[in-house]
Design a protein around this motif. Structure first.
Motif, PDB file in Angstrom:
ATOM      1  N   TYR A 161      88.867 102.794 -15.454  1.00  0.00           N
ATOM      2  CA  TYR A 161      88.743 101.623 -14.588  1.00  0.00           C
ATOM      3  C   TYR A 161      87.886 102.043 -13.402  1.00  0.00           C
ATOM      4  CZ  TYR A 161      90.483  97.451 -12.055  1.00  0.00           C
ATOM      5  OH  TYR A 161      90.600  96.261 -11.386  1.00  0.00           O
ATOM      6  N   LEU A 162      86.709 101.429 -13.278  1.00  0.00           N
ATOM      7  CA  LEU A 162      85.720 101.848 -12.290  1.00  0.00           C
ATOM      8  C   LEU A 162      85.285 100.672 -11.430  1.00  0.00           C
ATOM      9  CD1 LEU A 162      83.742 103.725 -15.014  1.00  0.00           C
ATOM     10  CD2 LEU A 162      84.753 104.940 -13.090  1.00  0.00           C
ATOM     11  N   ARG A 163      84.723 101.004 -10.292  1.00  0.00           N
ATOM     12  CA  ARG A 163      84.181  99.978  -9.406  1.00  0.00           C
ATOM     13  C   ARG A 163      82.869 100.478  -8.824  1.00  0.00           C
ATOM     14  NH1 ARG A 163      87.102  97.956  -3.843  1.00  0.00           N
ATOM     15  NH2 ARG A 163      86.873 100.165  -3.319  1.00  0.00           N
ATOM     16  N   VAL A 164      81.923  99.551  -8.650  1.00  0.00           N
ATOM     17  CA  VAL A 164      80.688  99.864  -7.941  1.00  0.00           C
ATOM     18  C   VAL A 164      80.718  99.107  -6.619  1.00  0.00           C
ATOM     19  CG1 VAL A 164      78.175  99.783  -7.957  1.00  0.00           C
ATOM     20  CG2 VAL A 164      79.418 100.209 -10.083  1.00  0.00           C
ATOM     21  N   GLN A 165      80.779  99.867  -5.535  1.00  0.00           N
ATOM     22  CA  GLN A 165      80.833  99.288  -4.192  1.00  0.00           C
ATOM     23  C   GLN A 165      80.148 100.234  -3.217  1.00  0.00           C
ATOM     24  OE1 GLN A 165      84.272  97.091  -2.642  1.00  0.00           O
ATOM     25  NE2 GLN A 165      84.459  98.631  -1.037  1.00  0.00           N
ATOM     26  N   ASP A 166      79.464  99.650  -2.245  1.00  0.00           N
ATOM     27  CA  ASP A 166      78.734 100.453  -1.252  1.00  0.00           C
ATOM     28  C   ASP A 166      77.797 101.442  -1.937  1.00  0.00           C
ATOM     29  OD1 ASP A 166      80.159  99.143   0.751  1.00  0.00           O
ATOM     30  OD2 ASP A 166      81.763 100.642   0.719  1.00  0.00           O
ATOM     31  N   LYS A 167      77.199 100.986  -3.042  1.00  0.00           N
ATOM     32  CA  LYS A 167      76.238 101.777  -3.819  1.00  0.00           C
ATOM     33  C   LYS A 167      76.861 103.030  -4.425  1.00  0.00           C
ATOM     34  CE  LYS A 167      73.343 101.838  -0.316  1.00  0.00           C
ATOM     35  NZ  LYS A 167      72.122 102.075   0.506  1.00  0.00           N
ATOM     36  N   GLN A 168      78.192 103.045  -4.514  1.00  0.00           N
ATOM     37  CA  GLN A 168      78.903 104.181  -5.089  1.00  0.00           C
ATOM     38  C   GLN A 168      79.614 103.770  -6.376  1.00  0.00           C
ATOM     39  OE1 GLN A 168      81.685 105.234  -1.976  1.00  0.00           O
ATOM     40  NE2 GLN A 168      80.396 106.924  -1.281  1.00  0.00           N
ATOM     41  N   LEU A 169      79.711 104.724  -7.290  1.00  0.00           N
ATOM     42  CA  LEU A 169      80.568 104.552  -8.454  1.00  0.00           C
ATOM     43  C   LEU A 169      81.927 105.131  -8.099  1.00  0.00           C
ATOM     44  CD1 LEU A 169      80.830 103.703 -11.441  1.00  0.00           C
ATOM     45  CD2 LEU A 169      80.180 106.052 -12.045  1.00  0.00           C
ATOM     46  N   GLN A 170      82.964 104.321  -8.212  1.00  0.00           N
ATOM     47  CA  GLN A 170      84.305 104.746  -7.820  1.00  0.00           C
ATOM     48  C   GLN A 170      85.248 104.674  -9.014  1.00  0.00           C
ATOM     49  OE1 GLN A 170      85.264 102.004  -4.688  1.00  0.00           O
ATOM     50  NE2 GLN A 170      83.841 102.922  -3.222  1.00  0.00           N
ATOM     51  N   GLU A 209      77.675 112.752 -12.929  1.00  0.00           N
ATOM     52  CA  GLU A 209      77.900 113.986 -13.688  1.00  0.00           C
ATOM     53  C   GLU A 209      79.348 114.125 -14.154  1.00  0.00           C
ATOM     54  OE1 GLU A 209      76.128 113.818 -10.912  1.00  0.00           O
ATOM     55  OE2 GLU A 209      74.141 114.287 -11.727  1.00  0.00           O
ATOM     56  N   VAL A 210      80.264 113.392 -13.518  1.00  0.00           N
ATOM     57  CA  VAL A 210      81.676 113.444 -13.907  1.00  0.00           C
ATOM     58  C   VAL A 210      81.930 112.628 -15.177  1.00  0.00           C
ATOM     59  CG1 VAL A 210      84.027 112.816 -13.168  1.00  0.00           C
ATOM     60  CG2 VAL A 210      82.437 113.846 -11.536  1.00  0.00           C
ATOM     61  N   LEU A 211      81.065 111.677 -15.455  1.00  0.00           N
ATOM     62  CA  LEU A 211      81.301 110.745 -16.557  1.00  0.00           C
ATOM     63  C   LEU A 211      81.468 111.420 -17.919  1.00  0.00           C
ATOM     64  CD1 LEU A 211      78.919 107.810 -15.533  1.00  0.00           C
ATOM     65  CD2 LEU A 211      81.422 107.846 -15.451  1.00  0.00           C
ATOM     66  N   PRO A 212      80.668 112.446 -18.274  1.00  0.00           N
ATOM     67  CA  PRO A 212      80.872 113.074 -19.588  1.00  0.00           C
ATOM     68  C   PRO A 212      82.254 113.701 -19.745  1.00  0.00           C
ATOM     69  CG  PRO A 212      78.707 113.627 -18.726  1.00  0.00           C
ATOM     70  CD  PRO A 212      79.457 112.961 -17.606  1.00  0.00           C
ATOM     71  N   GLU A 213      82.805 114.231 -18.659  1.00  0.00           N
ATOM     72  CA  GLU A 213      84.149 114.802 -18.741  1.00  0.00           C
ATOM     73  C   GLU A 213      85.190 113.695 -18.857  1.00  0.00           C
ATOM     74  OE1 GLU A 213      87.152 117.794 -16.267  1.00  0.00           O
ATOM     75  OE2 GLU A 213      85.110 117.429 -15.542  1.00  0.00           O
ATOM     76  N   LEU A 214      84.955 112.615 -18.155  1.00  0.00           N
ATOM     77  CA  LEU A 214      85.858 111.459 -18.239  1.00  0.00           C
ATOM     78  C   LEU A 214      85.775 110.842 -19.638  1.00  0.00           C
ATOM     79  CD1 LEU A 214      87.685 109.758 -16.265  1.00  0.00           C
ATOM     80  CD2 LEU A 214      85.711 108.260 -15.959  1.00  0.00           C
ATOM     81  N   ILE A 262      72.874 110.576 -19.378  1.00  0.00           N
ATOM     82  CA  ILE A 262      74.325 110.809 -19.296  1.00  0.00           C
ATOM     83  C   ILE A 262      75.065 109.560 -19.743  1.00  0.00           C
ATOM     84  CG2 ILE A 262      76.246 111.110 -17.676  1.00  0.00           C
ATOM     85  CD1 ILE A 262      74.518 113.039 -16.098  1.00  0.00           C
ATOM     86  N   TRP A 263      74.644 108.431 -19.213  1.00  0.00           N
ATOM     87  CA  TRP A 263      75.274 107.156 -19.561  1.00  0.00           C
ATOM     88  C   TRP A 263      75.117 106.863 -21.051  1.00  0.00           C
ATOM     89  CZ3 TRP A 263      78.310 103.544 -17.241  1.00  0.00           C
ATOM     90  CH2 TRP A 263      78.387 102.283 -17.843  1.00  0.00           C
ATOM     91  N   ALA A 264      73.933 107.033 -21.559  1.00  0.00           N
ATOM     92  CA  ALA A 264      73.644 106.683 -22.953  1.00  0.00           C
ATOM     93  C   ALA A 264      74.487 107.471 -23.940  1.00  0.00           C
ATOM     94  CB  ALA A 264      72.160 106.898 -23.235  1.00  0.00           C
TER      95      ALA A 264
END
Length: 315
Positions: free
Chosen positions: A193-202, A239-244, A271-273
């Motif tokens: 469960y993620l959010r994009v706010q203030d130009k950040q991925l949270q 960079e955290v996404l592949p581990e997640l 990374i996303w792809a």
């Protein structure tokens, strides 16, 4: 918290002879407009109309509460200057906008001539006296209470406790049904469960207060070493996404071109792809006005519908 209704009264017109000579409304209408009730609030006992017709809300969740109870709000604050939530807007075509919850337009509220104001202690205690001069104002001190507790407290004002209880029962039945369906369709999948706010991925911390993990019991994807500290979210790098690497991602996009650009940048990377959810087309973008502001019965039910739809074969 609100107290129970403790009494009723009929206001009487003690005007002069000229006023008395004016045409009188029918007895039924007179009773409807003059009858009042006394309720106990955190500001003491206050007198409110027994049958309020022009209700104003100083917190956007009141719009969801009122509409769920079959009451169209007369005036309502918007969500962060973004207008009324899209999922409610079609039902609020005649509702008067009175600024945002954080910056209400009291002049517009005065012009709207409400006969009852529902307000929040957190946002409105400082201007409670001003609000009370416009119309009887009920100050709710329940923002830390569970969503359904808050809804029922709103229903008590209008004598609609039975309706509120039935709405809650229907919601719980829907949750149980969808939970069983998801367990059968994707029993071993993980969810981020993620959010994009203030130009950040949270990354949103899994917890019972979020529909995905509490009511529906989905399994959260996890990463070692992420420290949420005392917050319910934490900014992460791509960079955290592949581990997640979850099986499914629900991403809540806050309004604004900068947030959309930030998400587009992430989605353009290799990374996303290479993420499992991306390869399987299991990424879902949600509306912040619904997922983060829709914590009334209508919003909560709509979120369940969106999650259920995300797991359908056609999605």
């Amino acid at each position: 918290m609100l107290g129970l209704i403790v009494g009723c009264s009929n206001s009487r017109n003690n005007g002069n002879a000229a006023e008395a000579a004016a045409p009188s409304p029918s007895p039924a209408n007179t009773a409807e407009h003059s009858e009042t009730r006394i309720i106990s609030t955190i500001k003491g006992d206050i007198e409110i109309p027994a049958h309020p017709k022009k209700v104003a809300g100083m917190l956007y969740v009141f719009a969801d509460h009122l509409l769920a109870l079959g009451i169209e709000p007369h005036a309502m604050v918007t969500y962060n200057d973004l207008g009324f939530p899209e999922y409610l807007a079609d039902r609020m075509k005649d509702t008067i906008a009175i600024g945002s919850g954080e910056a209400p337009n009291l002049e517009a509220l005065l012009e709207a001539e409400p006969d009852l104001i529902l307000a929040s202690k957190t946002l409105n205690e400082a201007n409670y006296e001003q609000l009370s001069k416009i119309a009887p104002t009920i100050l709710f001190d329940n923002e830390n209470d569970e969503d359904w507790t808050r809804f029922r407290q709103t229903a008590e004002i209008f004598g609609k406790e039975a309706e509120a209880d039935q709405i809650h029962t229907d919601y719980e039945a829907k949750v149980a049904k969808v939970k069983d369906e998801l367990a059968a369709v994707a029993p071993n999948e993980t969810v981020a469960y993620l959010r994009v706010q203030d130009k950040q991925l949270q990354l949103i911390q899994p917890g019972d207060n979020f529909t995905l993990f509490g009511p529906l019991g989905l399994t959260p994807a996890s990463v070692e070493g992420i420290d949420f500290k005392d917050s319910w979210n934490v900014a992460i790098s791509e960079e955290v996404l592949p581990e997640l690497n979850p099986d499914r991602m629900f991403i809540i996009l806050r309004p604004g071109e900068s947030n959309k650009a930030a998400l587009d940048n992430i989605m353009s990377t290799s990374i996303w792809a290479n993420l499992t959810a991306v390869k399987n087309k299991h990424v879902y973008i949600g509306d912040a006005n619904l997922w983060f502001a829709g914590y009334g019965p209508i919003g909560l039910s709509n979120v369940i519908d969106e999650i259920s739809g995300a797991y359908s074969p056609e999605s």
